[in-house]
Motif scaffolding. Structure first.
Motif, PDB file in Angstrom:
ATOM      1  N   MET A   1       0.844  -1.196   0.000  1.00 20.73           N
ATOM      2  CA  MET A   1       0.000   0.000   0.000  1.00 20.73           C
ATOM      3  C   MET A   1       0.877   1.243   0.000  1.00 20.73           C
ATOM      4  N   ARG A   2       0.433   2.267  -0.696  1.00 18.36           N
ATOM      5  CA  ARG A   2       1.232   3.487  -0.859  1.00 18.36           C
ATOM      6  C   ARG A   2       0.593   4.633  -0.076  1.00 18.36           C
ATOM      7  N   ILE A   3       1.424   5.293   0.734  1.00 17.75           N
ATOM      8  CA  ILE A   3       0.964   6.396   1.581  1.00 17.75           C
ATOM      9  C   ILE A   3       1.722   7.662   1.199  1.00 17.75           C
ATOM     10  N   LEU A   4       0.999   8.775   1.132  1.00 15.77           N
ATOM     11  CA  LEU A   4       1.600  10.079   0.880  1.00 15.77           C
ATOM     12  C   LEU A   4       1.661  10.851   2.196  1.00 15.77           C
ATOM     13  N   ILE A   5       2.848  11.343   2.547  1.00 11.12           N
ATOM     14  CA  ILE A   5       3.018  12.208   3.717  1.00 11.12           C
ATOM     15  C   ILE A   5       3.227  13.629   3.223  1.00 11.12           C
ATOM     16  N   VAL A   6       2.352  14.535   3.643  1.00  8.88           N
ATOM     17  CA  VAL A   6       2.483  15.955   3.286  1.00  8.88           C
ATOM     18  C   VAL A   6       2.805  16.702   4.578  1.00  8.88           C
ATOM     19  N   GLU A   7       4.064  17.018   4.767  1.00  9.22           N
ATOM     20  CA  GLU A   7       4.558  17.576   6.029  1.00  9.22           C
ATOM     21  C   GLU A   7       5.779  18.442   5.739  1.00  9.22           C
ATOM     22  N   ASP A   8       5.738  19.711   6.196  1.00  8.90           N
ATOM     23  CA  ASP A   8       6.846  20.620   5.905  1.00  8.90           C
ATOM     24  C   ASP A   8       8.001  20.487   6.886  1.00  8.90           C
ATOM     25  N   GLU A   9       7.799  19.846   8.013  1.00  7.91           N
ATOM     26  CA  GLU A   9       8.898  19.569   8.943  1.00  7.91           C
ATOM     27  C   GLU A   9       9.639  18.343   8.414  1.00  7.91           C
ATOM     28  N   THR A  10      10.741  18.586   7.715  1.00  3.80           N
ATOM     29  CA  THR A  10      11.400  17.500   6.977  1.00  3.80           C
ATOM     30  C   THR A  10      11.884  16.372   7.884  1.00  3.80           C
ATOM     31  N   ASN A  11      12.373  16.707   9.079  1.00  2.00           N
ATOM     32  CA  ASN A  11      12.845  15.652   9.988  1.00  2.00           C
ATOM     33  C   ASN A  11      11.702  14.751  10.413  1.00  2.00           C
ATOM     34  N   LEU A  12      10.553  15.344  10.714  1.00  2.64           N
ATOM     35  CA  LEU A  12       9.389  14.559  11.098  1.00  2.64           C
ATOM     36  C   LEU A  12       8.905  13.717   9.929  1.00  2.64           C
ATOM     37  N   ALA A  13       8.864  14.323   8.739  1.00  5.43           N
ATOM     38  CA  ALA A  13       8.406  13.592   7.556  1.00  5.43           C
ATOM     39  C   ALA A  13       9.294  12.379   7.283  1.00  5.43           C
ATOM     40  N   GLU A  14      10.607  12.557   7.388  1.00 11.12           N
ATOM     41  CA  GLU A  14      11.530  11.450   7.137  1.00 11.12           C
ATOM     42  C   GLU A  14      11.395  10.375   8.213  1.00 11.12           C
ATOM     43  N   ALA A  15      11.200  10.801   9.464  1.00 14.61           N
ATOM     44  CA  ALA A  15      11.035   9.836  10.551  1.00 14.61           C
ATOM     45  C   ALA A  15       9.762   9.011  10.360  1.00 14.61           C
ATOM     46  N   LEU A  16       8.677   9.679   9.971  1.00 10.80           N
ATOM     47  CA  LEU A  16       7.428   8.970   9.708  1.00 10.80           C
ATOM     48  C   LEU A  16       7.584   8.003   8.546  1.00 10.80           C
ATOM     49  N   ALA A  17       8.259   8.463   7.489  1.00 16.08           N
ATOM     50  CA  ALA A  17       8.467   7.610   6.323  1.00 16.08           C
ATOM     51  C   ALA A  17       9.249   6.356   6.697  1.00 16.08           C
ATOM     52  N   GLN A  18      10.247   6.524   7.554  1.00 15.66           N
ATOM     53  CA  GLN A  18      11.059   5.385   7.972  1.00 15.66           C
ATOM     54  C   GLN A  18      10.215   4.366   8.739  1.00 15.66           C
TER      55      GLN A  18
END
Length: 225
Positions: free
Chosen positions: A1-18
């Motif tokens: 399944m593919r999820i899109l994260i739309v988040e301007d806090e890049t550290n948080l976005a990368e942590a969530l993606a991981q």
């Protein structure tokens, strides 16, 4: 399944993606509202995690535009705001859920599973069945007749897509968008390679289920005899 994260806090976005990738979700990132809306309008995502406070276009505005285009992809809003008014505004605009930062990743994963259940998706940990085969996207294990083997992630994603679409023919273009993303440089031969890998593994398991080629159209999973 593919999820899109739309988040301007890049550290948080990368942590969530991981975290999500660790749980075998495919993830794309966008860092402003306009980019996020453009991605979400492609229709290739199973779920969107959308921050409210974004540059270029705020999350509520992006969500309103997404729903106005008839895109029903589940959306969970992420925000530092916890006020009731913000929750109401988001839900009234068409959000499926709302979680305030900071949040526990276990709770977020549970909310993602709940949103996908409401959409009617079969969740990874529940397993997928088609004919005589069973796939667990959570563990990447494919089983048939008491035997099992482990797939690589792209093989699992491809088989999951074919299993959930069942009798519907899936084109190479649809597979590329779903597995690699709509702006990917992946080519049709990438799809052919993974189809070949899966066919060999189904043959190894002596499965009756098979991937059939519909010439000029795409692929479909058949139960076989």
């Amino acid at each position: 399944m593919r999820i899109l994260i739309v988040e301007d806090e890049t550290n948080l976005a990368e942590a969530l993606a991981q975290v999500l990738r660790k749980h075998h979700y495919s993830v794309d990132l966008a860092h402003d509202g306009e980019e996020g809306l453009d991605h979400a309008l492609s229709g290739i995502y199973d779920l969107v995690l959308l921050d409210i406070m974004l540059p270029e276009r705020d999350g509520i505005s992006a969500l309103r535009a997404l729903r106005a285009e008839g895109v029903a992809t589940p959306v969970i809003l992420l925000t530092a705001k916890g006020e009731t008014a913000d929750k109401i505004a988001g839900l009234d605009t068409g959000a499926d859920d709302y979680i305030a930062k900071p949040f526990d990743t276990g709770e977020l994963l549970a909310r993602i599973r709940a949103a996908l259940r409401r959409k009617g998706e079969v969740l990874p940990e529940e397993g997928l069945r088609f004919g005589d085969i069973e796939l667990s996207p959570q563990t990447l294990k494919l089983s048939c007749g008491g035997k099992e083997l482990k797939l690589i992630l792209k093989e699992s994603e491809l088989l999951e897509l074919l299993m959930t679409r069942r009798a519907a023919v899936t084109s190479k273009e649809q597979i590329i968008e779903k597995l690699w993303g709509f702006d990917s440089d992946a080519e049709p031969n990438n799809v052919e390679v993974y189809v070949s890998f899966l066919r060999k593994k189904l043959a190894f398991l002596k499965a009756k289920a098979r991937i059939a080629t519909i010439r000029g159209v795409g692929y479909v999973l058949e139960e076989g005899t």
